[in-house]
Design a protein around this motif. Structure first.
Motif, mmCIF file in Angstrom:
data_model
loop_
_atom_site.group_PDB
_atom_site.id
_atom_site.type_symbol
_atom_site.label_atom_id
_atom_site.label_comp_id
_atom_site.label_asym_id
_atom_site.label_seq_id
_atom_site.Cartn_x
_atom_site.Cartn_y
_atom_site.Cartn_z
ATOM 1 N N UNK A 189 -0.671 -53.533 -22.809
ATOM 2 C CA UNK A 189 -0.310 -53.115 -21.444
ATOM 3 C C UNK A 189 0.698 -54.097 -20.841
ATOM 4 N N UNK A 190 0.476 -55.397 -21.071
ATOM 5 C CA UNK A 190 1.426 -56.404 -20.566
ATOM 6 C C UNK A 190 2.796 -56.197 -21.221
ATOM 7 N N UNK A 191 2.774 -55.999 -22.554
ATOM 8 C CA UNK A 191 4.042 -55.809 -23.293
ATOM 9 C C UNK A 191 4.798 -54.612 -22.731
ATOM 10 N N UNK A 192 4.072 -53.539 -22.484
ATOM 11 C CA UNK A 192 4.713 -52.330 -21.965
ATOM 12 C C UNK A 192 5.344 -52.607 -20.606
ATOM 13 N N UNK A 193 4.592 -53.259 -19.724
ATOM 14 C CA UNK A 193 5.107 -53.509 -18.376
ATOM 15 C C UNK A 193 6.292 -54.481 -18.403
ATOM 16 N N UNK A 194 6.223 -55.484 -19.271
ATOM 17 C CA UNK A 194 7.330 -56.447 -19.369
ATOM 18 C C UNK A 194 8.599 -55.803 -19.919
ATOM 19 N N UNK A 195 8.441 -54.734 -20.697
ATOM 20 C CA UNK A 195 9.598 -54.093 -21.327
ATOM 21 C C UNK A 195 10.044 -52.811 -20.620
ATOM 22 N N UNK A 196 9.364 -52.485 -19.530
ATOM 23 C CA UNK A 196 9.667 -51.222 -18.842
ATOM 24 C C UNK A 196 11.130 -51.161 -18.404
ATOM 25 N N UNK A 197 11.626 -52.234 -17.829
ATOM 26 C CA UNK A 197 13.000 -52.269 -17.320
ATOM 27 C C UNK A 197 14.011 -52.088 -18.461
ATOM 28 N N UNK A 198 13.858 -52.874 -19.504
ATOM 29 C CA UNK A 198 14.839 -52.822 -20.601
ATOM 30 C C UNK A 198 14.873 -51.441 -21.246
ATOM 31 N N UNK A 199 13.705 -50.866 -21.451
ATOM 32 C CA UNK A 199 13.661 -49.538 -22.080
ATOM 33 C C UNK A 199 14.223 -48.478 -21.124
ATOM 34 N N UNK A 200 13.887 -48.593 -19.841
ATOM 35 C CA UNK A 200 14.391 -47.605 -18.880
ATOM 36 C C UNK A 200 15.915 -47.650 -18.813
ATOM 37 N N UNK A 201 16.473 -48.851 -18.921
ATOM 38 C CA UNK A 201 17.937 -48.963 -18.880
ATOM 39 C C UNK A 201 18.577 -48.374 -20.142
ATOM 40 N N UNK A 202 17.737 -48.162 -21.179
ATOM 41 C CA UNK A 202 18.187 -47.429 -22.372
ATOM 42 C C UNK A 202 17.896 -45.934 -22.242
ATOM 43 N N UNK A 203 17.407 -45.540 -21.067
ATOM 44 C CA UNK A 203 17.129 -44.115 -20.849
ATOM 45 C C UNK A 203 15.748 -43.677 -21.297
ATOM 46 N N UNK A 204 14.880 -44.660 -21.567
ATOM 47 C CA UNK A 204 13.538 -44.341 -22.091
ATOM 48 C C UNK A 204 12.494 -44.601 -21.014
ATOM 49 N N UNK A 205 11.677 -43.588 -20.732
ATOM 50 C CA UNK A 205 10.523 -43.820 -19.853
ATOM 51 C C UNK A 205 9.342 -44.225 -20.721
ATOM 52 N N UNK A 206 8.806 -45.391 -20.450
ATOM 53 C CA UNK A 206 7.658 -45.856 -21.242
ATOM 54 C C UNK A 206 6.443 -45.969 -20.326
ATOM 55 N N UNK A 207 5.346 -45.365 -20.748
ATOM 56 C CA UNK A 207 4.091 -45.402 -20.002
ATOM 57 C C UNK A 207 2.942 -45.590 -20.987
ATOM 58 N N UNK A 208 1.754 -45.710 -20.446
ATOM 59 C CA UNK A 208 0.575 -45.840 -21.313
ATOM 60 C C UNK A 208 -0.571 -45.024 -20.735
ATOM 61 N N UNK A 209 -1.465 -44.608 -21.606
ATOM 62 C CA UNK A 209 -2.740 -44.064 -21.134
ATOM 63 C C UNK A 209 -3.833 -45.068 -21.494
ATOM 64 N N UNK A 210 -4.848 -45.120 -20.661
ATOM 65 C CA UNK A 210 -5.999 -46.001 -20.910
ATOM 66 C C UNK A 210 -7.247 -45.124 -20.907
ATOM 67 N N UNK A 211 -7.598 -44.580 -22.092
ATOM 68 C CA UNK A 211 -8.781 -43.723 -22.134
ATOM 69 C C UNK A 211 -10.063 -44.538 -22.031
ATOM 70 N N UNK A 212 -11.105 -43.884 -21.565
ATOM 71 C CA UNK A 212 -12.463 -44.409 -21.719
ATOM 72 C C UNK A 212 -12.968 -43.914 -23.065
ATOM 73 N N UNK A 213 -14.285 -43.983 -23.307
ATOM 74 C CA UNK A 213 -14.804 -43.508 -24.591
ATOM 75 C C UNK A 213 -14.466 -42.033 -24.811
ATOM 76 N N UNK A 214 -13.890 -41.766 -25.981
ATOM 77 C CA UNK A 214 -13.499 -40.396 -26.331
ATOM 78 C C UNK A 214 -14.229 -40.048 -27.619
ATOM 79 N N UNK A 215 -14.664 -38.821 -27.700
ATOM 80 C CA UNK A 215 -15.438 -38.373 -28.856
ATOM 81 C C UNK A 215 -14.504 -38.140 -30.049
ATOM 82 N N UNK A 216 -14.353 -39.177 -30.885
ATOM 83 C CA UNK A 216 -13.479 -39.107 -32.066
ATOM 84 C C UNK A 216 -14.164 -39.836 -33.220
ATOM 85 N N UNK A 217 -13.600 -39.750 -34.416
ATOM 86 C CA UNK A 217 -14.172 -40.504 -35.547
ATOM 87 C C UNK A 217 -14.182 -42.016 -35.312
#
Ligand SMILES: NC(=O)c1ccc[n+]([C@@H]2O[C@H](COP(=O)([O-])OP(=O)(O)OC[C@H]3O[C@@H](n4cnc5c(N)ncnc54)[C@H](O)[C@@H]3O)[C@@H](O)[C@H]2O)c1
Length: 254
Positions: free
Chosen positions: A158-186
């Motif tokens: 999450x820190x890496x994403x936030x620290x790189x948000x500006x640089x990626x956005x200036x390349x035309x990339x929107x970067x976000x994250x999801x933070x799930x709680x427990x999900x029923x998966x393997x």
């Protein structure tokens, strides 16, 4: 229709997202250990480079979206594996495919976790991860396998994403994250067979306002929102998709 590269889409949330994107008519390129378009082990630098090369070959025109979901869960696998796959297997692939996403002014969605705030911000592993020195980070992960590497890695992501948000956005990339709680998966199902982990899971669910674990499709839909035009001004956000757990347990942390 668009072209989307996913890692870890042979199972769980990734498989659900791949199905959703295909239903919408998009092309999906999946990187996974097996049964994928590109079979690669993201625990190793060689595997990550193979993944990047494979996606480049299949999407020469660029990517509309990149979603690195490959990961191993806490509560079992060694901390070094968790660290190598979940953190370096994510950031190296993102960095390696950045130019391809930029070409189509696409979006990146990272998989964090609502468990990330349970780690200490002072954890030395987080510092070493953000310095990007994998050898040093794996040394720390091996020496202090305190059971918190999953959470610490997700906090660092999450820190890496936030620290790189500006640089990626200036390349035309929107970067976000999801933070799930427990999900029923393997990833989470075996935890209920381990009495100690089952207790942790029960505690999480009991403190989840919606009173249940999430389904993969519910996370896939949130990722899909962050990929698409309806989130055109959402950038650098960590979207909790956790049935309200974070709001309930950390009400005053915004
Ligand atoms: N399930 C949850 O409760 C939950 C909660 C928060 C965050 N997440 C995150 O969501 C993502 C997906 O989790 P999931 O529950 O769908 O898990 P899953 O176990 O169902 O799927 C993970 C996928 O990653 C792949 N993978 C694992 N190691 C790999 C490696 N070394 N190289 C290439 N691929 C590898 C697996 O083969 C699998 O297909 C992970 O990043 C996880 O940390 C899951």
């Amino acid at each position: 229709m668009g072209t989307y590269a996913l890692t870890g889409a042979a199972s769980g949330i990734g498989a659900s997202l791949a199905a959703l994107l295909r239903e919408q008519g998009h092309e999906v390129i999946n990187v996974d250990l097996r049964d994928a378009d590109i079979n690669a082990d993201l625990a190793s630098a060689a595997g990550r480079q193979a993944a990047i090369a494979g996606v480049r070959e299949r999407a020469p025109g660029g990517l509309d979206g990149l979603i690195p979901l490959a990961g191993v869960g806490g509560g079992g696998p060694p901390g070094t594996l968790i660290t190598a796959v979940n953190y370096f297997g994510t950031v190296e692939v993102v960095a390696g495919l950045r130019e391809l996403v930029s070409r189509k002014q696409g979006a990146i969605v990272l998989l964090c976790s609502n468990s990330a705030p349970m780690s200490s911000p002072e954890d030395p592993l987080i510092t070493s991860l953000l310095e990007g020195d994998e050898v040093a980070a794996l040394k720390i992960a091996a020496e202090h396998d305190n059971g918190m590497h999953y959470m610490a890695g997700k906090r660092a992501l999450a820190y890496w994403m936030r620290r790189n948000t500006m640089a990626y956005a200036r390349d035309g990339i929107r970067m976000n994250a999801v933070a799930p709680g427990p999900v029923d998966t393997p990833m989470t199902r075996p935890l209920y067979d381990n009495p100690e982990m089952a207790e942790v899971m029960r505690h999480l669910i009991d403190n989840t306002p919606l009173g249940r674990a999430g389904q993969p499709r519910e996370i896939a839909r949130a990722i899909n929102f962050l990929l698409g035009p309806e989130s055109s001004y959402v950038c650098g956000s960590v979207l909790y998709v956790d049935g309200g757990y974070d709001a309930h347990v950390r009400s005053d942390h915004i």
